[in-house]
Design a protein around this motif. Structure first.
Motif, mmCIF file in Angstrom:
data_model
loop_
_atom_site.group_PDB
_atom_site.id
_atom_site.type_symbol
_atom_site.label_atom_id
_atom_site.label_comp_id
_atom_site.label_asym_id
_atom_site.label_seq_id
_atom_site.Cartn_x
_atom_site.Cartn_y
_atom_site.Cartn_z
ATOM 1 N N GLY A 88 0.837 -0.905 0.132
ATOM 2 C CA GLY A 88 -0.033 0.146 -0.057
ATOM 3 C C GLY A 88 0.825 1.189 -0.017
ATOM 4 N N THR A 89 0.149 2.357 0.026
ATOM 5 C CA THR A 89 0.822 3.661 0.212
ATOM 6 C C THR A 89 0.787 4.257 1.620
ATOM 7 O OG1 THR A 89 -1.210 4.872 -0.365
ATOM 8 C CG2 THR A 89 0.106 4.265 -2.159
ATOM 9 N N GLY A 90 1.774 5.032 1.799
ATOM 10 C CA GLY A 90 1.913 5.657 3.093
ATOM 11 C C GLY A 90 2.397 4.682 4.223
ATOM 12 N N MET A 91 1.614 4.574 5.415
ATOM 13 C CA MET A 91 2.027 3.900 6.533
ATOM 14 C C MET A 91 1.235 2.638 6.485
ATOM 15 S SD MET A 91 1.306 6.686 9.390
ATOM 16 C CE MET A 91 -0.485 6.589 9.337
ATOM 17 N N TYR A 92 0.456 2.273 5.474
ATOM 18 C CA TYR A 92 -0.442 1.050 5.450
ATOM 19 C C TYR A 92 0.298 0.151 4.446
ATOM 20 C CZ TYR A 92 -3.873 3.855 7.895
ATOM 21 O OH TYR A 92 -4.511 4.632 8.895
ATOM 22 N N ASP A 93 0.050 -1.325 4.750
ATOM 23 C CA ASP A 93 0.279 -2.339 3.921
ATOM 24 C C ASP A 93 -0.847 -3.131 3.484
ATOM 25 O OD1 ASP A 93 3.204 -2.222 3.706
ATOM 26 O OD2 ASP A 93 3.549 -3.226 5.549
ATOM 27 N N ARG A 94 -0.812 -3.865 2.636
ATOM 28 C CA ARG A 94 -2.035 -4.299 1.961
ATOM 29 C C ARG A 94 -1.787 -5.902 2.198
ATOM 30 N NH1 ARG A 94 -5.614 -0.933 -1.526
ATOM 31 N NH2 ARG A 94 -6.781 -2.819 -1.695
ATOM 32 N N ALA A 95 -2.914 -6.399 2.502
ATOM 33 C CA ALA A 95 -2.942 -7.793 2.912
ATOM 34 C C ALA A 95 -4.316 -8.498 2.464
ATOM 35 C CB ALA A 95 -2.648 -8.171 4.381
ATOM 36 N N ARG A 96 -3.947 -9.858 2.079
ATOM 37 C CA ARG A 96 -5.594 -10.491 1.672
ATOM 38 C C ARG A 96 -6.345 -10.688 3.009
ATOM 39 N NH1 ARG A 96 -6.838 -11.297 -2.816
ATOM 40 N NH2 ARG A 96 -8.263 -12.741 -3.700
ATOM 41 N N ALA A 97 -7.534 -10.548 2.917
ATOM 42 C CA ALA A 97 -8.343 -10.687 4.165
ATOM 43 C C ALA A 97 -9.758 -11.380 3.709
ATOM 44 C CB ALA A 97 -8.429 -9.675 4.791
ATOM 45 N N GLN A 98 -10.463 -12.018 4.696
ATOM 46 C CA GLN A 98 -11.767 -12.462 4.504
ATOM 47 C C GLN A 98 -12.742 -11.872 5.312
ATOM 48 O OE1 GLN A 98 -12.295 -16.678 5.260
ATOM 49 N NE2 GLN A 98 -13.850 -16.621 3.689
ATOM 50 N N TRP A 99 -13.979 -11.558 5.097
ATOM 51 C CA TRP A 99 -14.874 -11.025 5.996
ATOM 52 C C TRP A 99 -16.254 -11.467 5.666
ATOM 53 C CZ3 TRP A 99 -12.323 -8.246 2.203
ATOM 54 C CH2 TRP A 99 -12.941 -7.491 1.244
ATOM 55 N N SER A 100 -17.421 -11.379 6.233
ATOM 56 C CA SER A 100 -18.805 -11.890 5.876
ATOM 57 C C SER A 100 -19.730 -11.083 5.775
ATOM 58 C CB SER A 100 -19.145 -12.961 7.165
ATOM 59 O OG SER A 100 -20.297 -13.307 6.745
ATOM 60 N N VAL A 101 -20.565 -10.910 4.861
ATOM 61 C CA VAL A 101 -21.676 -10.036 4.862
ATOM 62 C C VAL A 101 -22.935 -10.922 4.598
ATOM 63 C CG1 VAL A 101 -22.566 -8.124 2.918
ATOM 64 C CG2 VAL A 101 -20.162 -8.528 3.347
ATOM 65 N N ASP A 102 -23.768 -10.778 5.597
ATOM 66 C CA ASP A 102 -25.078 -11.584 5.789
ATOM 67 C C ASP A 102 -24.925 -12.879 5.365
ATOM 68 O OD1 ASP A 102 -26.285 -9.225 6.227
ATOM 69 O OD2 ASP A 102 -26.737 -8.605 4.019
ATOM 70 N N GLY A 103 -23.661 -13.585 5.985
ATOM 71 C CA GLY A 103 -23.414 -14.898 5.957
ATOM 72 C C GLY A 103 -22.693 -15.408 4.934
ATOM 73 N N THR A 104 -22.470 -14.421 3.869
ATOM 74 C CA THR A 104 -21.725 -14.873 2.607
ATOM 75 C C THR A 104 -20.342 -14.166 2.781
ATOM 76 O OG1 THR A 104 -23.779 -14.242 1.497
ATOM 77 C CG2 THR A 104 -21.655 -14.199 0.229
ATOM 78 N N ASP A 127 -18.966 -1.037 2.008
ATOM 79 C CA ASP A 127 -20.154 -0.138 1.654
ATOM 80 C C ASP A 127 -21.464 -1.101 1.553
ATOM 81 O OD1 ASP A 127 -19.886 -2.129 -0.652
ATOM 82 O OD2 ASP A 127 -18.810 -0.770 -1.879
ATOM 83 N N PRO A 128 -22.347 -0.553 1.328
ATOM 84 C CA PRO A 128 -23.731 -1.330 1.402
ATOM 85 C C PRO A 128 -23.877 -2.593 0.528
ATOM 86 C CG PRO A 128 -24.026 0.917 1.092
ATOM 87 C CD PRO A 128 -22.774 0.781 0.992
ATOM 88 N N GLU A 129 -22.873 -2.822 -0.414
ATOM 89 C CA GLU A 129 -22.765 -3.865 -1.280
ATOM 90 C C GLU A 129 -21.779 -4.947 -0.554
ATOM 91 O OE1 GLU A 129 -22.366 -0.813 -2.999
ATOM 92 O OE2 GLU A 129 -24.453 -0.868 -3.197
ATOM 93 N N GLY A 130 -21.127 -4.591 0.309
ATOM 94 C CA GLY A 130 -20.374 -5.515 1.115
ATOM 95 C C GLY A 130 -18.770 -5.314 0.508
ATOM 96 N N ASN A 131 -18.305 -4.499 -0.270
ATOM 97 C CA ASN A 131 -17.262 -4.241 -0.719
ATOM 98 C C ASN A 131 -16.269 -3.496 0.411
ATOM 99 O OD1 ASN A 131 -17.974 -5.597 -3.143
ATOM 100 N ND2 ASN A 131 -18.620 -3.839 -3.804
#
Length: 196
Positions: A88-104, A127-131
């Motif tokens: 990523g840019t700045g102080m952050y790195d990017r990593a792969r992650a998993q989260w759940s939206v309404d059980g999906t 966001d409202p679409e889960g992204n």
């Protein structure tokens, strides 16, 4: 103290309303333009404050709207240290992650602050679409943006005033030089080097 009194008196004698018979119209125009630019510069200060306040209000309203439409959810990191392509840019790195939206379950790259370990849980905004989306701006970020907008407004306004003043000064000098050249020519002297 005496020097300051002399300077104030000299400025007063150069004012556009001065009764000094040696002042030409170009001198009066130039001193009037200095007075006008000084007033405009003074008016730019409260206007810059209004721009900053308006910017802060707009940024705060946008952040509030993001907080109302988006939500924060926990995400589990799936990858260790990022590759150069996912850094990523700045102080952050990017990593792969998993989260759940309404059980999906959803997966994607997220910005991670701190150590990247498989299985570590971090809170992310979606966001409202889960992204995955950027978190809403904080009050300090909004204030910083507002101060920056106010300073930029004042800086550009001041630069414009200075450019106008320089243009008036240049035109007045050219006019004075042309007048002096005409007067020199009218004396019947052999023309030497030109004042223009």
């Amino acid at each position: 103290m005496t020097d300051m009194n002399i300077s104030v008196a000299r400025l007063w004698r150069l004012a556009p309303w001065s009764g000094n018979r040696l002042m030409r119209r170009s001198d009066r125009l130039e001193s009037l333009s200095i007075l006008f630019v000084t007033l405009v510069l003074a008016m730019l200060i409260p206007l810059a404050g209004a721009v900053g306040t308006s910017t802060y209000t707009g940024l705060s309203d946008a952040a509030r709207q993001v907080r109302q439409t988006n939500q924060q959810v926990p995400a589990v990191l799936l990858g260790d240290a990022p590759s150069p392509q996912t850094r990523g840019t700045g102080m952050y790195d990017r990593a792969r992650a998993q989260w759940s939206v309404d059980g999906t379950p959803r997966t994607g790259l997220i910005d991670v602050d701190g150590e990247i370990q498989v299985g570590r849980t971090v809170d992310i905004w979606i966001d409202p679409e889960g992204n995955y989306t950027e978190p809403p701006s904080t009050g300090a970020e909004n204030a910083f943006g507002a101060v920056g907008a106010a300073l930029m407004f004042w800086a550009f306004g001041s630069a414009g005033c200075v450019l106008v003043l320089l243009a008036v000064h240049s035109m007045a000098n050219r006019y004075r030089l042309r007048c002096w050249q005409r007067e020199w020519d009218s004396l019947g002297q052999t023309r030497g080097w030109s004042l223009n």
